[in-house]
Design a protein around this motif. Structure first.
Motif, PDB file in Angstrom:
ATOM      1  N   LEU A   7      -7.494  -4.254 -11.375  1.00  0.00           N
ATOM      2  CA  LEU A   7      -6.568  -3.134 -11.189  1.00  0.00           C
ATOM      3  C   LEU A   7      -5.300  -3.591 -10.469  1.00  0.00           C
ATOM      4  O   LEU A   7      -4.187  -3.254 -10.880  1.00  0.00           O
ATOM      5  CB  LEU A   7      -7.247  -2.004 -10.421  1.00  0.00           C
ATOM      6  N   ARG A   8      -5.456  -4.380  -9.411  1.00  0.00           N
ATOM      7  CA  ARG A   8      -4.285  -4.897  -8.682  1.00  0.00           C
ATOM      8  C   ARG A   8      -3.393  -5.735  -9.603  1.00  0.00           C
ATOM      9  O   ARG A   8      -2.177  -5.616  -9.573  1.00  0.00           O
ATOM     10  CB  ARG A   8      -4.709  -5.744  -7.491  1.00  0.00           C
ATOM     11  N   GLN A   9      -3.998  -6.593 -10.401  1.00  0.00           N
ATOM     12  CA  GLN A   9      -3.218  -7.429 -11.308  1.00  0.00           C
ATOM     13  C   GLN A   9      -2.497  -6.590 -12.353  1.00  0.00           C
ATOM     14  O   GLN A   9      -1.345  -6.876 -12.685  1.00  0.00           O
ATOM     15  CB  GLN A   9      -4.115  -8.457 -11.986  1.00  0.00           C
ATOM     16  N   GLU A  10      -3.161  -5.571 -12.863  1.00  0.00           N
ATOM     17  CA  GLU A  10      -2.540  -4.698 -13.849  1.00  0.00           C
ATOM     18  C   GLU A  10      -1.319  -3.982 -13.266  1.00  0.00           C
ATOM     19  O   GLU A  10      -0.261  -3.927 -13.891  1.00  0.00           O
ATOM     20  CB  GLU A  10      -3.563  -3.664 -14.326  1.00  0.00           C
ATOM     21  N   ILE A  11      -1.463  -3.480 -12.057  1.00  0.00           N
ATOM     22  CA  ILE A  11      -0.352  -2.767 -11.402  1.00  0.00           C
ATOM     23  C   ILE A  11       0.777  -3.741 -11.086  1.00  0.00           C
ATOM     24  O   ILE A  11       1.943  -3.445 -11.328  1.00  0.00           O
ATOM     25  CB  ILE A  11      -0.846  -2.053 -10.134  1.00  0.00           C
ATOM     26  N   ARG A  12       0.435  -4.904 -10.567  1.00  0.00           N
ATOM     27  CA  ARG A  12       1.460  -5.909 -10.238  1.00  0.00           C
ATOM     28  C   ARG A  12       2.218  -6.331 -11.495  1.00  0.00           C
ATOM     29  O   ARG A  12       3.431  -6.459 -11.485  1.00  0.00           O
ATOM     30  CB  ARG A  12       0.830  -7.120  -9.575  1.00  0.00           C
ATOM     31  N   TYR A  13       1.485  -6.528 -12.576  1.00  0.00           N
ATOM     32  CA  TYR A  13       2.118  -6.902 -13.836  1.00  0.00           C
ATOM     33  C   TYR A  13       3.055  -5.791 -14.312  1.00  0.00           C
ATOM     34  O   TYR A  13       4.177  -6.059 -14.735  1.00  0.00           O
ATOM     35  CB  TYR A  13       1.042  -7.195 -14.887  1.00  0.00           C
ATOM     36  N   SER A  14       2.607  -4.552 -14.231  1.00  0.00           N
ATOM     37  CA  SER A  14       3.442  -3.427 -14.663  1.00  0.00           C
ATOM     38  C   SER A  14       4.712  -3.315 -13.827  1.00  0.00           C
ATOM     39  O   SER A  14       5.781  -3.029 -14.352  1.00  0.00           O
ATOM     40  CB  SER A  14       2.657  -2.116 -14.556  1.00  0.00           C
ATOM     41  N   LEU A  15       4.590  -3.540 -12.539  1.00  0.00           N
ATOM     42  CA  LEU A  15       5.761  -3.443 -11.659  1.00  0.00           C
ATOM     43  C   LEU A  15       6.630  -4.695 -11.715  1.00  0.00           C
ATOM     44  O   LEU A  15       7.729  -4.711 -11.166  1.00  0.00           O
ATOM     45  CB  LEU A  15       5.324  -3.150 -10.223  1.00  0.00           C
ATOM     46  N   GLY A  16       6.152  -5.742 -12.369  1.00  0.00           N
ATOM     47  CA  GLY A  16       6.954  -6.958 -12.521  1.00  0.00           C
ATOM     48  C   GLY A  16       8.252  -6.698 -13.254  1.00  0.00           C
ATOM     49  O   GLY A  16       9.284  -7.309 -12.956  1.00  0.00           O
ATOM     50  N   TYR A  17       8.220  -5.777 -14.203  1.00  0.00           N
ATOM     51  CA  TYR A  17       9.432  -5.419 -14.936  1.00  0.00           C
ATOM     52  C   TYR A  17      10.476  -4.819 -13.990  1.00  0.00           C
ATOM     53  O   TYR A  17      11.662  -5.155 -14.063  1.00  0.00           O
ATOM     54  CB  TYR A  17       9.101  -4.439 -16.062  1.00  0.00           C
ATOM     55  N   ILE A  18      10.025  -3.965 -13.092  1.00  0.00           N
ATOM     56  CA  ILE A  18      10.953  -3.360 -12.124  1.00  0.00           C
ATOM     57  C   ILE A  18      11.503  -4.427 -11.191  1.00  0.00           C
ATOM     58  O   ILE A  18      12.690  -4.432 -10.874  1.00  0.00           O
ATOM     59  CB  ILE A  18      10.257  -2.244 -11.323  1.00  0.00           C
ATOM     60  N   ARG A  19      10.645  -5.323 -10.746  1.00  0.00           N
ATOM     61  CA  ARG A  19      11.120  -6.407  -9.879  1.00  0.00           C
ATOM     62  C   ARG A  19      12.200  -7.234 -10.572  1.00  0.00           C
ATOM     63  O   ARG A  19      13.202  -7.591  -9.953  1.00  0.00           O
ATOM     64  CB  ARG A  19       9.952  -7.298  -9.477  1.00  0.00           C
ATOM     65  N   SER A  20      12.011  -7.520 -11.851  1.00  0.00           N
ATOM     66  CA  SER A  20      13.026  -8.301 -12.566  1.00  0.00           C
ATOM     67  C   SER A  20      14.310  -7.500 -12.746  1.00  0.00           C
ATOM     68  O   SER A  20      15.402  -8.074 -12.714  1.00  0.00           O
ATOM     69  CB  SER A  20      12.487  -8.796 -13.909  1.00  0.00           C
ATOM     70  N   MET A  21      14.195  -6.182 -12.915  1.00  0.00           N
ATOM     71  CA  MET A  21      15.403  -5.345 -12.995  1.00  0.00           C
ATOM     72  C   MET A  21      16.198  -5.435 -11.696  1.00  0.00           C
ATOM     73  O   MET A  21      17.426  -5.552 -11.713  1.00  0.00           O
ATOM     74  CB  MET A  21      15.030  -3.871 -13.256  1.00  0.00           C
ATOM     75  N   ILE A  22      15.495  -5.362 -10.583  1.00  0.00           N
ATOM     76  CA  ILE A  22      16.156  -5.425  -9.274  1.00  0.00           C
ATOM     77  C   ILE A  22      16.749  -6.810  -9.053  1.00  0.00           C
ATOM     78  O   ILE A  22      17.881  -6.944  -8.584  1.00  0.00           O
ATOM     79  CB  ILE A  22      15.167  -5.046  -8.155  1.00  0.00           C
ATOM     80  N   ASP A  23      15.986  -7.852  -9.391  1.00  0.00           N
ATOM     81  CA  ASP A  23      16.475  -9.226  -9.221  1.00  0.00           C
ATOM     82  C   ASP A  23      17.731  -9.503 -10.028  1.00  0.00           C
ATOM     83  O   ASP A  23      18.625 -10.226  -9.587  1.00  0.00           O
ATOM     84  CB  ASP A  23      15.403 -10.245  -9.608  1.00  0.00           C
ATOM     85  N   SER A  24      17.804  -8.925 -11.213  1.00  0.00           N
ATOM     86  CA  SER A  24      18.939  -9.226 -12.098  1.00  0.00           C
ATOM     87  C   SER A  24      20.071  -8.204 -12.010  1.00  0.00           C
ATOM     88  O   SER A  24      21.102  -8.391 -12.648  1.00  0.00           O
ATOM     89  CB  SER A  24      18.456  -9.332 -13.546  1.00  0.00           C
ATOM     90  N   TYR A  25      19.901  -7.170 -11.213  1.00  0.00           N
ATOM     91  CA  TYR A  25      20.940  -6.144 -11.127  1.00  0.00           C
ATOM     92  C   TYR A  25      22.205  -6.722 -10.485  1.00  0.00           C
ATOM     93  O   TYR A  25      22.159  -7.306  -9.408  1.00  0.00           O
ATOM     94  CB  TYR A  25      20.456  -4.942 -10.309  1.00  0.00           C
ATOM     95  N   SER A  26      23.319  -6.537 -11.151  1.00  0.00           N
ATOM     96  CA  SER A  26      24.574  -7.092 -10.651  1.00  0.00           C
ATOM     97  C   SER A  26      25.548  -6.027 -10.162  1.00  0.00           C
ATOM     98  O   SER A  26      26.403  -6.306  -9.331  1.00  0.00           O
ATOM     99  CB  SER A  26      25.258  -7.912 -11.749  1.00  0.00           C
ATOM    100  N   GLY A  27      25.449  -4.838 -10.714  1.00  0.00           N
ATOM    101  CA  GLY A  27      26.390  -3.790 -10.347  1.00  0.00           C
ATOM    102  C   GLY A  27      27.741  -3.943 -11.015  1.00  0.00           C
ATOM    103  O   GLY A  27      28.676  -3.202 -10.724  1.00  0.00           O
ATOM    104  N   LEU A  28      27.876  -4.902 -11.902  1.00  0.00           N
ATOM    105  CA  LEU A  28      29.172  -5.180 -12.522  1.00  0.00           C
ATOM    106  C   LEU A  28      29.403  -4.416 -13.818  1.00  0.00           C
ATOM    107  O   LEU A  28      30.523  -4.372 -14.314  1.00  0.00           O
ATOM    108  CB  LEU A  28      29.297  -6.683 -12.784  1.00  0.00           C
ATOM    109  N   TYR A  29      28.365  -3.807 -14.358  1.00  0.00           N
ATOM    110  CA  TYR A  29      28.497  -3.123 -15.647  1.00  0.00           C
ATOM    111  C   TYR A  29      28.371  -1.621 -15.446  1.00  0.00           C
ATOM    112  O   TYR A  29      27.437  -1.139 -14.807  1.00  0.00           O
ATOM    113  CB  TYR A  29      27.436  -3.628 -16.627  1.00  0.00           C
ATOM    114  N   SER A  30      29.299  -0.893 -16.002  1.00  0.00           N
ATOM    115  CA  SER A  30      29.351   0.546 -15.766  1.00  0.00           C
ATOM    116  C   SER A  30      28.148   1.287 -16.348  1.00  0.00           C
ATOM    117  O   SER A  30      27.796   2.359 -15.880  1.00  0.00           O
ATOM    118  CB  SER A  30      30.649   1.132 -16.334  1.00  0.00           C
ATOM    119  N   GLY A  31      27.494   0.760 -17.344  1.00  0.00           N
ATOM    120  CA  GLY A  31      26.368   1.430 -17.967  1.00  0.00           C
ATOM    121  C   GLY A  31      25.056   1.294 -17.209  1.00  0.00           C
ATOM    122  O   GLY A  31      24.062   1.916 -17.557  1.00  0.00           O
TER     123      GLY A  31
END
Length: 124
Positions: A7-31
């Motif tokens: 269960l922990r691995q499943e949740i961590r894997y699911s939230l990995g997408y959000i972590r990558s969104m935060i890691d790659s967020y630049s704030g430079l694109y208006s969309g």
């Protein structure tokens, strides 16, 4: 592997997408709308109608931290790399906290199968 570990691995894997969104967020694109996108994913994962207080509190913290990151990375403001890194780390920490709360919430929702034999008395 225990069910808790799975269960922990499943949740961590699911939230990995959000972590990558935060890691790659630049704030430079208006969309880009980090807070909306992150919350949408969280709602899909847990159900938007969930009224579990700790889960709602964790989602609010994630939203606040994402909004702070958005402010710190605003392309029209002074961009301080140290402040951006700190905001990004705080947003990831909020996701880690959400991960723990989702684990507790999902574990509580799982019904434990009962053998019934230990609790029932045999009629004589």
């Amino acid at each position: 592997m225990s069910s808790d570990t799975v269960l922990r691995q499943e949740i961590r894997y699911s939230l990995g997408y959000i972590r990558s969104m935060i890691d790659s967020y630049s704030g430079l694109y208006s969309g880009e709308n980090l807070a909306r996108d992150v919350l949408r994913f969280c709602d899909e994962m847990t159900g938007a109608e969930t009224s579990h207080p700790r889960l709602q509190e964790a989602k609010r913290l994630v939203e606040d931290r994402c909004r702070r990151l958005v402010q710190d990375t605003d392309r029209f403001a002074l961009r301080d790399p140290t402040a951006i890194a700190a905001s990004r780390a705080q947003a990831i920490a909020a996701i880690d906290m959400l991960q723990d709360v989702v684990f507790e919430w999902r574990k509580a929702r799982v019904t434990v199968p009962s053998s019934g034999g230990l609790l029932r008395r045999k009629s004589l």
